[in-house]
Enzyme design. Structure first.
Site, PDB file in Angstrom:
ATOM      1  N   GLY B  12       1.757  12.472  -1.820  1.00 21.17           N
ATOM      2  CA  GLY B  12       2.313  11.169  -2.195  1.00 21.17           C
ATOM      3  C   GLY B  12       1.533  10.571  -3.361  1.00 21.17           C
ATOM      4  N   ILE B  14      -1.181   8.624  -3.506  1.00 16.70           N
ATOM      5  CA  ILE B  14      -2.643   8.731  -3.465  1.00 16.70           C
ATOM      6  C   ILE B  14      -3.063  10.167  -3.774  1.00 16.70           C
ATOM      7  CG2 ILE B  14      -4.635   8.623  -1.924  1.00 16.70           C
ATOM      8  CD1 ILE B  14      -3.919   5.855  -2.403  1.00 16.70           C
ATOM      9  N   CYS B 126      -8.754  -0.102   0.649  1.00 14.88           N
ATOM     10  CA  CYS B 126      -8.925  -0.460  -0.764  1.00 14.88           C
ATOM     11  C   CYS B 126      -9.700  -1.762  -0.881  1.00 14.88           C
ATOM     12  CB  CYS B 126      -7.566  -0.570  -1.451  1.00 14.88           C
ATOM     13  SG  CYS B 126      -6.472  -1.837  -0.790  1.00 14.88           S
ATOM     14  N   ALA B 158       1.847  -1.603  -2.874  1.00 14.35           N
ATOM     15  CA  ALA B 158       1.659  -1.482  -1.425  1.00 14.35           C
ATOM     16  C   ALA B 158       2.748  -0.587  -0.852  1.00 14.35           C
ATOM     17  CB  ALA B 158       1.705  -2.856  -0.766  1.00 14.35           C
ATOM     18  N   GLY B 159       2.362   0.565  -0.389  1.00 16.61           N
ATOM     19  CA  GLY B 159       3.330   1.532   0.126  1.00 16.61           C
ATOM     20  C   GLY B 159       3.847   1.151   1.500  1.00 16.61           C
ATOM     21  N   PRO B 160       4.878   1.856   1.950  1.00 17.68           N
ATOM     22  CA  PRO B 160       5.477   1.529   3.247  1.00 17.68           C
ATOM     23  C   PRO B 160       4.508   1.686   4.417  1.00 17.68           C
ATOM     24  CG  PRO B 160       6.462   3.537   2.291  1.00 17.68           C
ATOM     25  CD  PRO B 160       5.596   2.924   1.239  1.00 17.68           C
ATOM     26  N   THR B 162       1.207   1.106   4.419  1.00  9.84           N
ATOM     27  CA  THR B 162       0.353  -0.093   4.444  1.00  9.84           C
ATOM     28  C   THR B 162       1.129  -1.273   5.008  1.00  9.84           C
ATOM     29  OG1 THR B 162      -0.687   0.706   2.430  1.00  9.84           O
ATOM     30  CG2 THR B 162      -1.052  -1.602   2.978  1.00  9.84           C
TER      31      THR B 162
END
EC number: 1.2.1.10
Lengths: 343, 290
Positions: B12, B14, B126, B158-160, B162
């Site tokens: 993904g 990251i 983070c 901000a991904g799903p 998180t």
């Protein structure tokens, strides 16, 4: 008025939560007890008790509570015979742990609040609320700042997480009547759950906007007695009850008791009259989160600049609810700029 | 000494950003990327750059045990628990970027030295990577009785994962502030701002201290910022620390390196940069167990 919903209205009194901002989070236990007792006797359906920024909000960022909110929630539950005690939770500030604690003390309703575009951070907490058997309600803050289609999309997300109602929350007190109408109308056409409306009186439109919302089918309505809420406060509950009564809409709330408690119980709690002074007016005009008022005034004093400039700059930068740290930051920057201009 | 071989699990955002950072490393040599979706953009990019790629998950590494000595996991907490079992059996060093927190919390400029023997280390969050160094720096000279951090990130970054588990962020970061930063008590807040153009990551660190000494605290903060800049060049003080009674407030901005993420996503960049730094420290000390 012909209401577009046949469900009864449910009034939630928010002075003991939203009003926390106006008293810099200094509510005492005896204030909460006497207010809840009187509101309960007057027949108010729900009473919200929490730090102004919701569970876990007692921080350096937002201001520390004089008394632990859990103590206040416990006291409110003890005093209330019929009214349900509600809490507010902002994901990112509070967690499911505080929600469970509030529930164990007897809170039976939670409003899970997110910025209007960020509903997907509420899934965890709405699910937990349902699991605990609490009534779970979504609260879309700064609803003025997103297009109607976005609001609808986000409200539907909250519905899918188990919310039993979703609020259009006008945190900045910036919505005009026709904007309230189009928002409630759009939600009514897209949701199968109830719709709520939470106003701030920064443009003196809170009662008028609330009436528009009720007409369009909103059934969950927030108010604060004596406008004890952030900025210029919310829809003044005792006034709304009187207006609705004149219009033939019975809320089941005793008007005289509301007047009495407004005068004798909430009145003495105010630190200053909740009139629309420059700060609140600017927030409504520029679309700035109402809770910033006292923070901006303090920062203006500290850095020797006009708090209006701070608020307008916050609006310009798209600062949203919860970003109180940006107030100091913007104030320091503006002060620095004006200094170097003088030099 | 040659470079230590490294692999990434998770193709993904990251994982992909990690790939670009590892390419520049003098101590680590990226060999493989593992994913579960053969059509993922990350795997495609890895393929194009000549790395071994696997779309059958951890099995890919199990079948090729000599590909890497050190494995970065950028999947999810749940998946990491399984991955770690396999990787420990294979004797691999594991750097965990998920919230699983199986191994000790690590901030490269704070407690790297204390965990050189750990076989699994966790990169906290983070917000933790951005703020714990400051809490630690202030604590060293002034004893922090309470630290509170506010991490503001752009909604787009901000991904799903998180978003669905935002409590994990606040709770894990708070633990990091206390256990690694050294604050007696901690609190973490996170805000996602949808402004467009996107909001650059901002972090505000409030510390209440027992021994107020403005000059020493300010010097400690400045020195720490320099140390973090060593691996996150866009990490900076937005303004001088503000002192008020027993409280010091530090305003930080984190601009990312712009590898795979846009520079505003300093929150993602500081995670991958810190993880790479940890991997490099391990490689430099030559901690081979395999």
């Amino acid at each position: 008025m012909i209401r577009k919903s046949d469900k009864p209205l449910q009034i939630t009194e928010v002075s003991l939560r939203d009003g926390s901002h106006a008293v810099a989070h200094q509510f005492t236990e005896s204030q909460i007890r006497s207010a809840v007792r009187a509101l309960d006797e007057a027949g108010v359906h729900n009473i919200e008790v929490s730090h102004g920024d919701g569970l876990g909000g007692s921080t350096l960022q937002y201001g520390r509570s004089l008394i632990d909110e859990m103590k206040l929630i416990e006291a409110a539950v003890e005093e209330s015979k019929q009214s349900r005690i509600a809490v507010l939770l902002l994901p990112g500030i509070g967690t499911v742990h505080e929600l469970k604690q509030a529930h164990s003390l007897g809170a039976s309703l939670v409003r899970v609040a997110t910025h209007v575009t960020e509903a997907d951070v509420s899934a965890q907490h709405l699910h937990m609320a349902r699991e605990l058997g609490m009534e779970a309600i979504g609260f879309l803050m700064m609803s003025h700042s997103a297009p109607v289609a976005k609001l609808v999309e986000q409200a539907k997300l909250m519905e899918s997480y188990g919310a039993e109602a979703v609020y259009v929350t006008d945190s900045a007190g910036a919505l005009l009547p026709h904007q309230v109408k189009e928002r409630i109308e759009a939600l009514r056409g897209s949701l199968s759950i109830e719709i709520g409306f939470h106003a701030h009186n920064n443009l003196s439109l809170a009662v008028a906007n609330t009436l528009v919302a009720i007409e369009e089918g909103a059934t969950r309505i927030d108010g604060s007695v004596r406008c004890l809420g952030a900025g210029a406060g919310n829809t003044q509950t005792e006034v709304l009850v009187a207006v609705l009564q004149k219009m033939g809409i019975n809320t089941g709330i005793d008007l005289y008791r509301m007047m009495d408690l407004a005068e004798h119980i909430i009145g003495p709690m105010l630190h200053r009259p909740q009139e629309i002074l420059t700060g609140s007016l600017v927030m409504g005009y520029a679309g700035v989160y109402s809770s910033f008022l006292l923070h901006a005034e303090r920062a203006g004093k500290r850095f020797g600049i006009d708090s209006r400039d701070i608020l307008v700059e916050l609006g310009r930068r798209g600062i949203i609810g919860g970003q109180e740290d940006m107030i100091l930051d913007v104030a320091a920057e503006l002060a620095h700029k004006s200094k170097s201009e003088v030099l | 000494m040659g470079k230590m071989k490294a692999a990434i699990i998770g193709s993904g955002n990251i994982g992909t950003d990690l790939m670009y950072k590892l390419e520049r490393s003098e101590w680590l040599e990226l060999t493989a990327m593992v994913g579960i979706d053969p059509n993922s953009e990350g795997l495609e990019r890895a393929r194009q750059r000549g790395y071994a790629t696997f779309s059958n998950g951890i099995q890919g590494l199990e079948e090729n045990p000599n590909l890497a000595d050190i494995v970065f996991d950028a999947t999810s907490a749940k998946a990491h628990v399984k991955h770690n079992e396999v990787l420990q059996r294979m004797g691999k060093m594991v750097i965990d970027l998920t919230p699983a927190a199986i191994g000790p919390f690590l901030s490269p400029v704070v407690n790297m030295g204390q965990h050189m023997d750990a076989r699994n280390v966790n990169m906290i969050t983070c917000g933790g990577q951005a703020t714990i160094p400051i809490v630690h720096a202030v604590n060293e000279v002034a004893n922090v009785s309470y630290a509170e951090i506010v991490a503001t990130i752009s909604s787009k970054s901000a991904g799903p994962g998180t978003r669905a588990n935002i409590d994990e962020f606040t709770i894990t970061t708070r633990r990091g502030i206390e256990e690694v930063g050294g604050a007696a008590r901690g609190k973490a807040l996170i805000i996602m701002n949808p402004a467009d153009p996107p909001f650059m990551m901002r972090d505000t660190v409030y510390c209440e201290v027992e021994h107020m000494d403005e000059a020493r605290i300010s010097a400690a903060i400045h020195a720490m910022v320099k140390r973090v800049q060593d691996y996150v060049p866009g990490y900076r003080l937005k303004q001088e620390p503000i002192f008020d009674g027993n409280r010091v407030t530090t305003f930080l901005e984190v601009e990312g390196a712009g590898d795979y993420f846009e520079p505003y996503a300093g929150n993602l960049d500081i995670m991958t940069a810190a993880a790479v730094r940890v991997g490099e420290d391990i490689a430099r000390k030559g901690v081979h167990h395999s």
